[in-house]
Motif scaffolding. Structure first.
Motif, PDB file in Angstrom:
ATOM      1  N   MET A  98       0.601  -0.988  -0.002  1.00 16.04           N
ATOM      2  CA  MET A  98      -0.020   0.113   0.227  1.00 16.04           C
ATOM      3  C   MET A  98       0.849   1.178   0.034  1.00 16.04           C
ATOM      4  SD  MET A  98      -2.461   1.434   3.109  1.00 16.04           S
ATOM      5  CE  MET A  98      -3.957   0.294   2.399  1.00 16.04           C
ATOM      6  N   LYS A  99       0.493   2.198  -0.956  1.00 12.95           N
ATOM      7  CA  LYS A  99       1.085   3.492  -1.051  1.00 12.95           C
ATOM      8  C   LYS A  99       0.276   4.575  -0.699  1.00 12.95           C
ATOM      9  CE  LYS A  99       3.928   6.450  -4.120  1.00 12.95           C
ATOM     10  NZ  LYS A  99       4.474   6.391  -5.388  1.00 12.95           N
ATOM     11  N   VAL A 100       0.424   5.511   0.039  1.00 10.04           N
ATOM     12  CA  VAL A 100      -0.399   6.655   0.488  1.00 10.04           C
ATOM     13  C   VAL A 100       0.068   8.106  -0.276  1.00 10.04           C
ATOM     14  CG1 VAL A 100      -1.634   7.943   2.131  1.00 10.04           C
ATOM     15  CG2 VAL A 100      -1.345   5.374   2.582  1.00 10.04           C
ATOM     16  N   ILE A 101      -0.800   8.638  -0.694  1.00 11.09           N
ATOM     17  CA  ILE A 101      -0.370   9.744  -1.650  1.00 11.09           C
ATOM     18  C   ILE A 101      -1.377  11.103  -1.003  1.00 11.09           C
ATOM     19  CG2 ILE A 101      -0.108  11.243  -3.799  1.00 11.09           C
ATOM     20  CD1 ILE A 101      -0.126   8.263  -5.062  1.00 11.09           C
ATOM     21  N   ASP A 145      -1.562   6.900  13.250  1.00  7.57           N
ATOM     22  CA  ASP A 145      -0.146   6.590  13.233  1.00  7.57           C
ATOM     23  C   ASP A 145       0.390   7.087  11.702  1.00  7.57           C
ATOM     24  OD1 ASP A 145       0.086   5.875  15.655  1.00  7.57           O
ATOM     25  OD2 ASP A 145      -0.723   3.716  15.015  1.00  7.57           O
ATOM     26  N   VAL A 146      -0.459   7.299  10.894  1.00 10.43           N
ATOM     27  CA  VAL A 146       0.056   7.594   9.298  1.00 10.43           C
ATOM     28  C   VAL A 146      -0.310   9.287   9.000  1.00 10.43           C
ATOM     29  CG1 VAL A 146      -0.646   7.015   7.093  1.00 10.43           C
ATOM     30  CG2 VAL A 146      -0.927   5.382   8.755  1.00 10.43           C
ATOM     31  N   PHE A 147      -1.226   9.569   9.864  1.00  8.81           N
ATOM     32  CA  PHE A 147      -1.625  10.961   9.372  1.00  8.81           C
ATOM     33  C   PHE A 147      -1.343  12.065  10.449  1.00  8.81           C
ATOM     34  CE2 PHE A 147      -4.191   8.601   6.566  1.00  8.81           C
ATOM     35  CZ  PHE A 147      -3.553   8.820   5.317  1.00  8.81           C
ATOM     36  N   ASP A 148      -1.130  13.285  10.347  1.00 14.91           N
ATOM     37  CA  ASP A 148      -1.189  14.313  11.219  1.00 14.91           C
ATOM     38  C   ASP A 148      -1.305  15.483  10.744  1.00 14.91           C
ATOM     39  OD1 ASP A 148      -0.560  15.690  13.860  1.00 14.91           O
ATOM     40  OD2 ASP A 148       1.432  15.125  14.004  1.00 14.91           O
ATOM     41  N   GLN A 149      -1.501  16.725  11.383  1.00 16.02           N
ATOM     42  CA  GLN A 149      -1.961  17.977  10.827  1.00 16.02           C
ATOM     43  C   GLN A 149      -0.802  18.795  11.256  1.00 16.02           C
ATOM     44  OE1 GLN A 149      -6.215  17.755  12.470  1.00 16.02           O
ATOM     45  NE2 GLN A 149      -6.326  18.945  10.531  1.00 16.02           N
ATOM     46  N   ARG A 150      -0.404  20.054  10.226  1.00 18.53           N
ATOM     47  CA  ARG A 150       0.336  21.161  10.753  1.00 18.53           C
ATOM     48  C   ARG A 150      -0.190  21.913  11.806  1.00 18.53           C
ATOM     49  NH1 ARG A 150       2.059  22.252   4.517  1.00 18.53           N
ATOM     50  NH2 ARG A 150       0.364  23.597   4.829  1.00 18.53           N
ATOM     51  N   ASP A 151       0.552  22.384  12.754  1.00 20.84           N
ATOM     52  CA  ASP A 151      -0.060  23.156  13.718  1.00 20.84           C
ATOM     53  C   ASP A 151      -0.608  24.631  13.239  1.00 20.84           C
ATOM     54  OD1 ASP A 151       0.358  21.489  15.883  1.00 20.84           O
ATOM     55  OD2 ASP A 151       2.475  22.268  16.214  1.00 20.84           O
ATOM     56  N   PRO A 188       4.121   6.936   4.392  1.00 21.50           N
ATOM     57  CA  PRO A 188       3.624   6.876   2.887  1.00 21.50           C
ATOM     58  C   PRO A 188       3.341   5.467   2.605  1.00 21.50           C
ATOM     59  CG  PRO A 188       5.911   7.362   3.069  1.00 21.50           C
ATOM     60  CD  PRO A 188       5.584   7.439   4.332  1.00 21.50           C
ATOM     61  N   ALA A 189       4.025   4.421   3.273  1.00 19.65           N
ATOM     62  CA  ALA A 189       3.868   2.999   3.033  1.00 19.65           C
ATOM     63  C   ALA A 189       3.692   2.292   4.387  1.00 19.65           C
ATOM     64  CB  ALA A 189       5.120   2.432   2.454  1.00 19.65           C
ATOM     65  N   PRO A 190       2.154   2.437   4.950  1.00 17.87           N
ATOM     66  CA  PRO A 190       1.985   1.991   6.102  1.00 17.87           C
ATOM     67  C   PRO A 190       1.903   0.341   5.990  1.00 17.87           C
ATOM     68  CG  PRO A 190       0.097   3.082   5.201  1.00 17.87           C
ATOM     69  CD  PRO A 190       1.152   3.213   4.411  1.00 17.87           C
ATOM     70  N   PRO A 191       2.149  -0.044   7.098  1.00 20.52           N
ATOM     71  CA  PRO A 191       1.951  -1.830   7.089  1.00 20.52           C
ATOM     72  C   PRO A 191       0.524  -2.249   6.933  1.00 20.52           C
ATOM     73  CG  PRO A 191       2.224  -0.902   9.404  1.00 20.52           C
ATOM     74  CD  PRO A 191       2.372   0.209   8.415  1.00 20.52           C
ATOM     75  N   GLU A 250      -1.565  -4.116   8.517  1.00 21.82           N
ATOM     76  CA  GLU A 250      -2.237  -3.853   9.795  1.00 21.82           C
ATOM     77  C   GLU A 250      -3.130  -2.504   9.624  1.00 21.82           C
ATOM     78  OE1 GLU A 250       1.129  -4.366  10.774  1.00 21.82           O
ATOM     79  OE2 GLU A 250       0.983  -6.246   9.616  1.00 21.82           O
ATOM     80  N   ARG A 251      -2.454  -1.487   9.288  1.00 24.69           N
ATOM     81  CA  ARG A 251      -3.279  -0.202   9.288  1.00 24.69           C
ATOM     82  C   ARG A 251      -4.091   0.075   8.018  1.00 24.69           C
ATOM     83  NH1 ARG A 251       0.656   0.218  12.297  1.00 24.69           N
ATOM     84  NH2 ARG A 251       1.170   1.531  13.965  1.00 24.69           N
ATOM     85  N   ALA A 252      -4.126  -0.884   6.959  1.00 29.71           N
ATOM     86  CA  ALA A 252      -4.917  -0.721   5.754  1.00 29.71           C
ATOM     87  C   ALA A 252      -6.343  -0.087   5.944  1.00 29.71           C
ATOM     88  CB  ALA A 252      -4.752  -2.032   4.984  1.00 29.71           C
ATOM     89  N   ALA A 253      -6.908  -1.017   6.748  1.00 24.93           N
ATOM     90  CA  ALA A 253      -8.542  -0.418   6.820  1.00 24.93           C
ATOM     91  C   ALA A 253      -8.656   1.106   7.331  1.00 24.93           C
ATOM     92  CB  ALA A 253      -9.170  -1.689   7.813  1.00 24.93           C
TER      93      ALA A 253
END
Length: 65
Positions: A1-4, A22-28, A38-41, A43-46
Protein backbone atom coordinates in the motif's frame (compact mmCIF):
# COMPACT_ATOMS: atom_id res chain seq x y z
CA UNK A 1 0.00 0.00 0.00
CA UNK A 2 1.18 3.48 -0.88
CA UNK A 3 -0.46 6.66 0.41
CA UNK A 4 -0.38 9.94 -1.48
CA UNK A 5 -1.69 13.23 -0.09
CA UNK A 6 -2.40 16.43 -1.97
CA UNK A 7 -1.62 19.20 0.49
CA UNK A 8 -3.07 21.78 -1.91
CA UNK A 9 -6.52 20.12 -1.72
CA UNK A 10 -6.48 19.55 2.05
CA UNK A 11 -8.98 21.66 4.01
CA UNK A 12 -7.71 20.65 7.44
CA UNK A 13 -10.79 18.68 8.46
CA UNK A 14 -8.77 16.26 10.59
CA UNK A 15 -10.78 13.12 9.82
CA UNK A 16 -7.63 11.42 8.57
CA UNK A 17 -5.87 11.96 11.88
CA UNK A 18 -8.88 10.65 13.80
CA UNK A 19 -9.04 7.52 11.61
CA UNK A 20 -5.32 6.74 11.33
CA UNK A 21 -3.19 8.79 13.76
CA UNK A 22 -0.11 6.64 13.13
CA UNK A 23 -0.19 7.55 9.44
CA UNK A 24 -1.50 11.14 9.38
CA UNK A 25 -0.96 14.31 11.40
CA UNK A 26 -1.77 17.96 10.87
CA UNK A 27 0.43 21.03 10.77
CA UNK A 28 -0.04 23.23 13.81
CA UNK A 29 -0.23 26.50 11.91
CA UNK A 30 -2.93 25.69 9.32
CA UNK A 31 -4.18 22.15 9.94
CA UNK A 32 -3.00 20.80 6.59
CA UNK A 33 -2.34 17.06 6.52
CA UNK A 34 1.13 15.69 7.20
CA UNK A 35 1.85 12.19 5.92
CA UNK A 36 3.81 10.33 8.60
CA UNK A 37 4.01 6.97 6.82
CA UNK A 38 3.68 6.83 3.00
CA UNK A 39 3.88 3.02 3.05
CA UNK A 40 1.97 1.89 6.15
CA UNK A 41 1.94 -1.78 7.17
CA UNK A 42 -0.91 -4.08 6.20
CA UNK A 43 -2.38 -3.87 9.72
CA UNK A 44 -3.21 -0.20 9.13
CA UNK A 45 -4.82 -0.68 5.71
CA UNK A 46 -8.43 -0.50 6.91
CA UNK A 47 -7.80 2.67 8.92
CA UNK A 48 -5.97 4.33 6.03
CA UNK A 49 -8.75 3.48 3.58
CA UNK A 50 -11.29 4.88 6.04
CA UNK A 51 -9.25 8.08 6.33
CA UNK A 52 -9.23 8.46 2.54
CA UNK A 53 -12.97 7.84 2.37
CA UNK A 54 -13.70 10.38 5.12
CA UNK A 55 -11.53 13.13 3.66
CA UNK A 56 -13.90 15.96 2.70
CA UNK A 57 -11.50 17.26 0.06
CA UNK A 58 -10.53 13.87 -1.43
CA UNK A 59 -6.91 14.82 -0.73
CA UNK A 60 -5.83 11.25 0.12
CA UNK A 61 -5.19 8.55 -2.47
CA UNK A 62 -4.46 4.94 -1.56
CA UNK A 63 -2.63 2.84 -4.14
CA UNK A 64 -2.33 -0.92 -3.75
CA UNK A 65 1.20 -2.11 -4.40
Amino acid sequence: MKVIVDEERCVGGGQCVAAAPDVFDQRDDDGVVVLLDPAPPHERAAAVREAAMLCPAAAIVVVDT
